[in-house]
Structures are given as C-alpha cells and as structure tokens.
Design a protein around this motif. Structure first.
Motif, PDB file in Angstrom:
ATOM      1  N   ILE A 218       0.866  -1.176   0.000  1.00 32.42           N
ATOM      2  CA  ILE A 218       0.000   0.000   0.000  1.00 32.42           C
ATOM      3  C   ILE A 218       0.908   1.232   0.000  1.00 32.42           C
ATOM      4  O   ILE A 218       1.495   1.588   1.031  1.00 32.42           O
ATOM      5  CB  ILE A 218      -0.940   0.013   1.223  1.00 32.42           C
ATOM      6  N   SER A 219       1.034   1.862  -1.153  1.00 35.84           N
ATOM      7  CA  SER A 219       2.028   2.928  -1.331  1.00 35.84           C
ATOM      8  C   SER A 219       1.473   4.329  -1.074  1.00 35.84           C
ATOM      9  O   SER A 219       2.205   5.304  -1.184  1.00 35.84           O
ATOM     10  CB  SER A 219       2.611   2.873  -2.748  1.00 35.84           C
ATOM     11  N   ASN A 220       0.175   4.412  -0.720  1.00 34.46           N
ATOM     12  CA  ASN A 220      -0.415   5.725  -0.429  1.00 34.46           C
ATOM     13  C   ASN A 220      -0.986   5.779   0.987  1.00 34.46           C
ATOM     14  O   ASN A 220      -2.169   6.072   1.198  1.00 34.46           O
ATOM     15  CB  ASN A 220      -1.512   6.050  -1.449  1.00 34.46           C
ATOM     16  N   PRO A 221      -0.174   5.465   2.013  1.00 34.48           N
ATOM     17  CA  PRO A 221      -0.699   5.457   3.380  1.00 34.48           C
ATOM     18  C   PRO A 221      -1.055   6.855   3.861  1.00 34.48           C
ATOM     19  O   PRO A 221      -0.472   7.848   3.420  1.00 34.48           O
ATOM     20  CB  PRO A 221       0.468   4.885   4.187  1.00 34.48           C
ATOM     21  N   LEU A 222      -2.019   6.930   4.764  1.00 34.69           N
ATOM     22  CA  LEU A 222      -2.311   8.178   5.440  1.00 34.69           C
ATOM     23  C   LEU A 222      -1.118   8.517   6.330  1.00 34.69           C
ATOM     24  O   LEU A 222      -0.607   7.656   7.053  1.00 34.69           O
ATOM     25  CB  LEU A 222      -3.576   8.023   6.280  1.00 34.69           C
ATOM     26  N   LEU A 223      -0.667   9.760   6.274  1.00 31.27           N
ATOM     27  CA  LEU A 223       0.524  10.167   7.003  1.00 31.27           C
ATOM     28  C   LEU A 223       0.180  11.187   8.087  1.00 31.27           C
ATOM     29  O   LEU A 223      -0.774  11.957   7.948  1.00 31.27           O
ATOM     30  CB  LEU A 223       1.562  10.770   6.058  1.00 31.27           C
TER      31      LEU A 223
END
Length: 423
Positions: A218-223
């Motif tokens: 999952i390359s678009n995690p919530l940061l």
C-alpha cells in the motif's frame, strides 16, 4: 454469560460454619465484596469475578478477597507475560506449576494438543481456540478471505491487498507483476514483530525455497507529519459458535521512525516502511514517551489520540471506525467455520476457550482501512507507560468478560456462596 449447573454438595463445610465465620463481618467490607462479583444467568445465580484495573496500583488490595477465599489458580505456559501474572495475582489468584492440572485459567503462547483440551473441566479456561491459526497465519488468513471473496463478491471483502503464497503461486505472481510493478511486500507466513519482512520490486528478488506471502504494498498510506503509521486493535472472541466478538475501545497508533518516502531507492529502509514497534525501537531516532498522561507524543500514540488528531484535520473518524469494525467482523466470519468446527470437536464445554487477537490495520490517504495481519498472542509487553495504561485496562476487561471461575474450585452450594458474598 451462559448459565450452568452447580455442584450443591459440601463435604467439609456447612452453611452454619459459614454463617458463624461471617456473622460479625463489617457491613462496608461486605458491600465491597459484592462489588467483586457480578451475578449472571437467567436467575442471576452464576457468579462472575470482576477485575479492577486499580488493583494493579494498590498494596493489600481488597480485590484479592475472592481469589484468595476460593483458591483460584492460574498457570502460564510457553510464554512470559508479566502483566497477566500481575493482574491475576492482584486479584488473589495464585500461580501453579505449568504441569499442574489444578487451575482455573491457563495462559499459553501456543495451541493445546486436542487430548489436553478435551480433559478440561467446565470452569477451566484457556486463551486460545483450536485452529485459530486460520486467522493468524498469513497464508491461511488470505486464503480464507479469498474464499469469502469468491462466495460473497470481492467488493464485500476488499480490505486485504492482493497476495500470493510463494512458491506455490509464483507463476500467478509473475503474471500480476506484469500489470503492477509494485513495490510488493514479502512476509513469512508464521512470524511476528516484523521479522523476515522486506520489500521487492521484481520477482527475481523473491526467494522460492520457503513459504512466503507476497502482497501488493500500500504505497499511499495516510501520514501524520509525513510519518507512516498503523493501528493495533485488540479483539476478544469468547465464542465462534455462535460468533461473539468484543472490540476494545482503545488501541495504539504505531509510527515508523523515518519520514515516509515512496521512492525505490529507500525500498530496504525498514524504518520508513514498517511500523512494528520491535523494528523501530532499534532506530536511534525512535522517540519514547515516559509520561502516562501524554497520548500523542513520540512513536506510539493511543488510538483515541490519533482519532482526535484526524478529526481536527477534517477527517471523518466515525466513517473510519465504521469501516474498521466492518473489516473486523468480516475477517472473523472468514475464519469462523473452520475454527468453530474444531472447537465443537475438541472443546468439552462451551466456555473453555477465549482468544485475544491483535489486528494490525493500515489506513490509506482515502481513509480506507487495510488489514495487514491478525496476531496470535499479541504482545503484552509494557515497555512504556502508555503500554501499561492500555493493556492493563484491556486485560482487566477481558478477564471480567470471560470469567466464570468460582464453582470449579469448591463444592460449596450456590446458596452458601450467595450468603457469604451478601452478608
């Protein structure tokens, strides 16, 4: 709690003996004693021991009265769990040898052999269901959810990344790679604490001499402040037939210790991509918090602090939690049939088994939760004040929920038990 029959014989002690012993009891002490018992069942005659988190902090706690009076016992096998030992001891339970058969609660780090479980009495309990590895082994977890995708449709069980069991499905993985170059994340199927995990961007980097699960990363995690995080959720199951699930209201947000960077040049940096505490605590940049009242500082927050933060930034936290609860229930349903079948086969009494699962959930930038894994025997180590605060309260709730202990240790009639506790 389900009702059960109670042995009404008494070989050594009579009702008169108990009345003489307690007739001079202080009224205040009696009231406090009744606070340690909850009466359940259709006629409110089944006693359940209530556990209090404050007992951990008190010397000579009154919470020990019930456990000491009825000689409640526990044993810890094939694991080291200081907080479990502390909580049970604080409530008057005494520890017996791992080989002893005279116990009320067995806390173990592995599954029992069926013939041992079959010998359990009605008031003996263990913290694992037979075959619960159907949820906690990464390959079995994925296959069970994949089966539900085929039965109910992918859109209803779309909370787990596409994955392949290697080497069995290596050819299928190569085909998938042609459509999605990755990166992909590789995990041993039966390990924990981040051990053996690494990222790849080509099938040639994948070993084929051991059983592994390779999943789309999952390359678009919530940061949060450019750091990746995941959520550790605590789930108690008291029955798989029927399925009974409890979600503890508090959890943990665990942060990576280097700022997130999706570029391929940092693919091997575990401090960027992995959120496991056991991995990141080795990083010199790891930030600890020694104040139990501070919930949103360092590399480990409470889940409620994370939700408050997300709400302040305009995120719909009610929607997020609804999605996470949906994920948890559907995951349990995916493993329900196999575990329930084994439990009905090997568990002699309906309330012998319970299980605490640790769900690791990653949230992406679209507020979609993804199930990373389900942990067998989630870590109960308390290396920071926040650990003790969360895990101590969670475990006292757990022991209260699973606990019919009293009738196993005594042949006293239920009428006499009621007299003792209500004097």
């Amino acid at each position: 709690m389900m009702s059960t029959d109670v042995d009404e014989s008494s070989e050594n002690l009579s009702s008169d003996d108990y009345e003489d012993e307690f007739e001079d009891s202080d009224e205040e002490e009696s009231d406090r004693c009744t606070e340690l018992i909850q009466w359940t069942g259709p006629s409110k005659k089944i006693p359940v021991v209530l556990f209090k988190p404050d007992a951990l902090l008190e010397t000579n706690s009154f919470a020990k009265v019930i456990g000491q009076r009825y000689k409640l016992a526990f044993k810890i096998v094939k694991t080291e769990c200081k907080i479990v030992r502390s909580i049970l001891s604080a409530h008057g339970f005494h520890e017996v040898h791992p080989n002893s058969l005279d116990f009320n609660l067995m806390w173990t780090g592995s599954h029992l052999k069926p013939y041992i479980l079959r010998a359990f009495t009605e008031f003996q309990k263990i913290n694992h269901f037979p075959r619960s590895y159907e949820l906690t082994r990464k390959d079995r977890l994925y296959k069970n959810i994949q089966r539900m995708q085929h039965i109910k449709g992918v859109r209803h069980f779309d909370f787990i990344p596409t994955a392949f069991v290697i080497p069995l499905e290596f050819g299928d993985f190569q085909m998938a790679y042609m459509k999605d170059k990755g990166p992909w994340i590789v995990k041993p199927v039966a390990s924990s604490r981040g051990r053996g995990i690494f990222l790849i961007n080509h099938p040639s980097q994948l070993p084929t001499d051991e059983t592994l699960l390779v999943s789309r990363y999952i390359s678009n995690p919530l940061l949060v402040d450019n750091f990746k995080f995941d959520l550790r959720m605590y789930i108690l199951v008291t029955s798989f037939d029927p399925l009974q699930i409890y979600l503890y209201e508090e959890g943990m947000a665990r942060f990576a210790s280097h700022k997130y960077d999706a570029s391929m040049r940092n693919l091997k940096n575990h401090f960027i991509h992995l959120t496991n505490y056991s991995v990141n605590k080795r990083n010199p940049d790891f930030v600890r918090c020694d104040d139990p009242d501070v919930e949103d500082y360092g590399n480990k927050w409470t889940m409620s602090a994370m939700l408050r933060y997300l709400k302040k930034t305009g995120r719909d936290t009610s929607l997020l939690m609804s999605r996470i609860e949906d994920l948890i229930v559907k995951t349990m349903i995916a493993g329900e049939m196999s575990i329930a079948t084994s439990t009905n086969m090997f568990q002699p009494h309906r309330s012998n088994c319970f299980e605490l699962f640790g769900f690791d959930v990653l949230v992406d930038e679209n507020l979609k939760p993804w199930l990373m894994e389900v942990n067998l025997s989630p870590s109960l180590a308390c290396e920071a004040p926040i650990d003790l605060k969360i895990k101590g309260n969670m475990l006292t709730d757990l022991f209260s929920l699973v606990g019919k202990y009293l009738s196993f240790v005594s042949s006293i009639s239920m009428e006499i038990v009621i007299k003792i506790l209500r004097l």
